[in-house]
Design a protein around this motif. Structure first.
Motif, PDB file in Angstrom:
ATOM      1  N   THR A  25      27.728  -3.445  -6.376  1.00  0.00           N
ATOM      2  CA  THR A  25      26.712  -2.416  -6.182  1.00  0.00           C
ATOM      3  C   THR A  25      27.374  -1.058  -6.003  1.00  0.00           C
ATOM      4  O   THR A  25      28.295  -0.909  -5.196  1.00  0.00           O
ATOM      5  CB  THR A  25      25.854  -2.734  -4.946  1.00  0.00           C
ATOM      6  OG1 THR A  25      25.309  -4.041  -5.093  1.00  0.00           O
ATOM      7  CG2 THR A  25      24.729  -1.737  -4.794  1.00  0.00           C
ATOM      8  N   CYS A  26      26.890  -0.087  -6.734  1.00  0.00           N
ATOM      9  CA  CYS A  26      27.412   1.276  -6.661  1.00  0.00           C
ATOM     10  C   CYS A  26      26.893   1.947  -5.397  1.00  0.00           C
ATOM     11  O   CYS A  26      25.695   1.896  -5.107  1.00  0.00           O
ATOM     12  CB  CYS A  26      26.997   2.071  -7.898  1.00  0.00           C
ATOM     13  SG  CYS A  26      27.609   3.760  -7.916  1.00  0.00           S
ATOM     14  N   THR A  27      27.793   2.580  -4.649  1.00  0.00           N
ATOM     15  CA  THR A  27      27.374   3.261  -3.421  1.00  0.00           C
ATOM     16  C   THR A  27      26.722   4.601  -3.711  1.00  0.00           C
ATOM     17  O   THR A  27      26.056   5.161  -2.835  1.00  0.00           O
ATOM     18  CB  THR A  27      28.582   3.485  -2.496  1.00  0.00           C
ATOM     19  OG1 THR A  27      29.575   4.212  -3.214  1.00  0.00           O
ATOM     20  CG2 THR A  27      29.163   2.165  -2.043  1.00  0.00           C
ATOM     21  N   PHE A  28      26.864   5.110  -4.926  1.00  0.00           N
ATOM     22  CA  PHE A  28      26.305   6.414  -5.271  1.00  0.00           C
ATOM     23  C   PHE A  28      24.898   6.299  -5.834  1.00  0.00           C
ATOM     24  O   PHE A  28      23.999   7.026  -5.427  1.00  0.00           O
ATOM     25  CB  PHE A  28      27.220   7.132  -6.263  1.00  0.00           C
ATOM     26  CG  PHE A  28      28.583   7.403  -5.716  1.00  0.00           C
ATOM     27  CD1 PHE A  28      28.806   8.468  -4.851  1.00  0.00           C
ATOM     28  CD2 PHE A  28      29.646   6.592  -6.042  1.00  0.00           C
ATOM     29  CE1 PHE A  28      30.060   8.718  -4.329  1.00  0.00           C
ATOM     30  CE2 PHE A  28      30.903   6.832  -5.528  1.00  0.00           C
ATOM     31  CZ  PHE A  28      31.117   7.889  -4.666  1.00  0.00           C
ATOM     32  N   CYS A  29      24.697   5.384  -6.798  1.00  0.00           N
ATOM     33  CA  CYS A  29      23.376   5.279  -7.425  1.00  0.00           C
ATOM     34  C   CYS A  29      22.610   4.037  -6.974  1.00  0.00           C
ATOM     35  O   CYS A  29      21.421   3.933  -7.229  1.00  0.00           O
ATOM     36  CB  CYS A  29      23.505   5.291  -8.944  1.00  0.00           C
ATOM     37  SG  CYS A  29      24.343   3.859  -9.652  1.00  0.00           S
ATOM     38  N   GLY A  30      23.264   3.080  -6.340  1.00  0.00           N
ATOM     39  CA  GLY A  30      22.593   1.900  -5.819  1.00  0.00           C
ATOM     40  C   GLY A  30      22.379   0.787  -6.822  1.00  0.00           C
ATOM     41  O   GLY A  30      21.801  -0.241  -6.485  1.00  0.00           O
ATOM     42  N   LYS A  31      22.844   0.961  -8.044  1.00  0.00           N
ATOM     43  CA  LYS A  31      22.661  -0.078  -9.058  1.00  0.00           C
ATOM     44  C   LYS A  31      23.824  -1.058  -9.032  1.00  0.00           C
ATOM     45  O   LYS A  31      24.918  -0.742  -8.596  1.00  0.00           O
ATOM     46  CB  LYS A  31      22.540   0.559 -10.441  1.00  0.00           C
ATOM     47  CG  LYS A  31      21.293   1.386 -10.599  1.00  0.00           C
ATOM     48  CD  LYS A  31      21.156   1.936 -11.987  1.00  0.00           C
ATOM     49  CE  LYS A  31      19.890   2.765 -12.106  1.00  0.00           C
ATOM     50  NZ  LYS A  31      19.791   3.401 -13.405  1.00  0.00           N
ATOM     51  N   ASN A  32      23.567  -2.248  -9.526  1.00  0.00           N
ATOM     52  CA  ASN A  32      24.567  -3.311  -9.537  1.00  0.00           C
ATOM     53  C   ASN A  32      25.366  -3.240 -10.837  1.00  0.00           C
ATOM     54  O   ASN A  32      25.315  -4.145 -11.668  1.00  0.00           O
ATOM     55  CB  ASN A  32      23.873  -4.664  -9.381  1.00  0.00           C
ATOM     56  CG  ASN A  32      24.836  -5.754  -9.003  1.00  0.00           C
ATOM     57  OD1 ASN A  32      25.890  -5.490  -8.450  1.00  0.00           O
ATOM     58  ND2 ASN A  32      24.472  -6.972  -9.305  1.00  0.00           N
ATOM     59  N   LYS A  33      26.118  -2.159 -11.034  1.00  0.00           N
ATOM     60  CA  LYS A  33      26.746  -1.894 -12.322  1.00  0.00           C
ATOM     61  C   LYS A  33      28.232  -1.579 -12.262  1.00  0.00           C
ATOM     62  O   LYS A  33      28.802  -1.169 -13.254  1.00  0.00           O
ATOM     63  CB  LYS A  33      26.039  -0.699 -12.995  1.00  0.00           C
ATOM     64  CG  LYS A  33      24.646  -0.998 -13.474  1.00  0.00           C
ATOM     65  CD  LYS A  33      24.706  -1.787 -14.741  1.00  0.00           C
ATOM     66  CE  LYS A  33      23.343  -1.888 -15.389  1.00  0.00           C
ATOM     67  NZ  LYS A  33      23.423  -2.505 -16.692  1.00  0.00           N
TER      68      LYS A  33
END
Length: 92
Positions: free
Chosen positions: A38-46
């Motif tokens: 999970t990206c800490t900046f955008c919140g997506k699992n990418k």
């Protein structure tokens, strides 16, 4: 190509080499390094690993330095918790 690795999974490529206990350790490492985080900046699992210690989010294109096989190392998690605890002590 037929499925050959029912029990072994990602370490089926090693066949019978290197011993079972080493293959089990490698399996854990390879699964963690190839998974999405999970990206800490955008919140997506990418977030995916692009090189040793370099992780990139496919959604917002931010690049993060992390561990070699997982995004956050145990030492980094411990330090972050300690800093948070000390910050809370100084604020109160």
């Amino acid at each position: 190509m037929a499925k050959r690795t029912r029990k072994l999974g990602i370490v089926g490529k090693y066949g019978t080499r290197y011993g079972s206990s080493l293959r089990k350790q490698i399996k854990k490492i390879e699964i963690s390094q190839h998974s999405n985080y999970t990206c800490t900046f955008c919140g997506k699992n990418k977030i995916k690993r692009i090189a040793v210690g370099i992780w990139k989010c496919k959604a917002c294109l931010c690049v993060v330095a992390g561990g070699a096989w997982c995004l956050q190392t145990q030492g980094a998690i411990t330090v972050r918790g300690t800093i948070r605890r000390l910050r809370d002590l100084t604020e109160t």
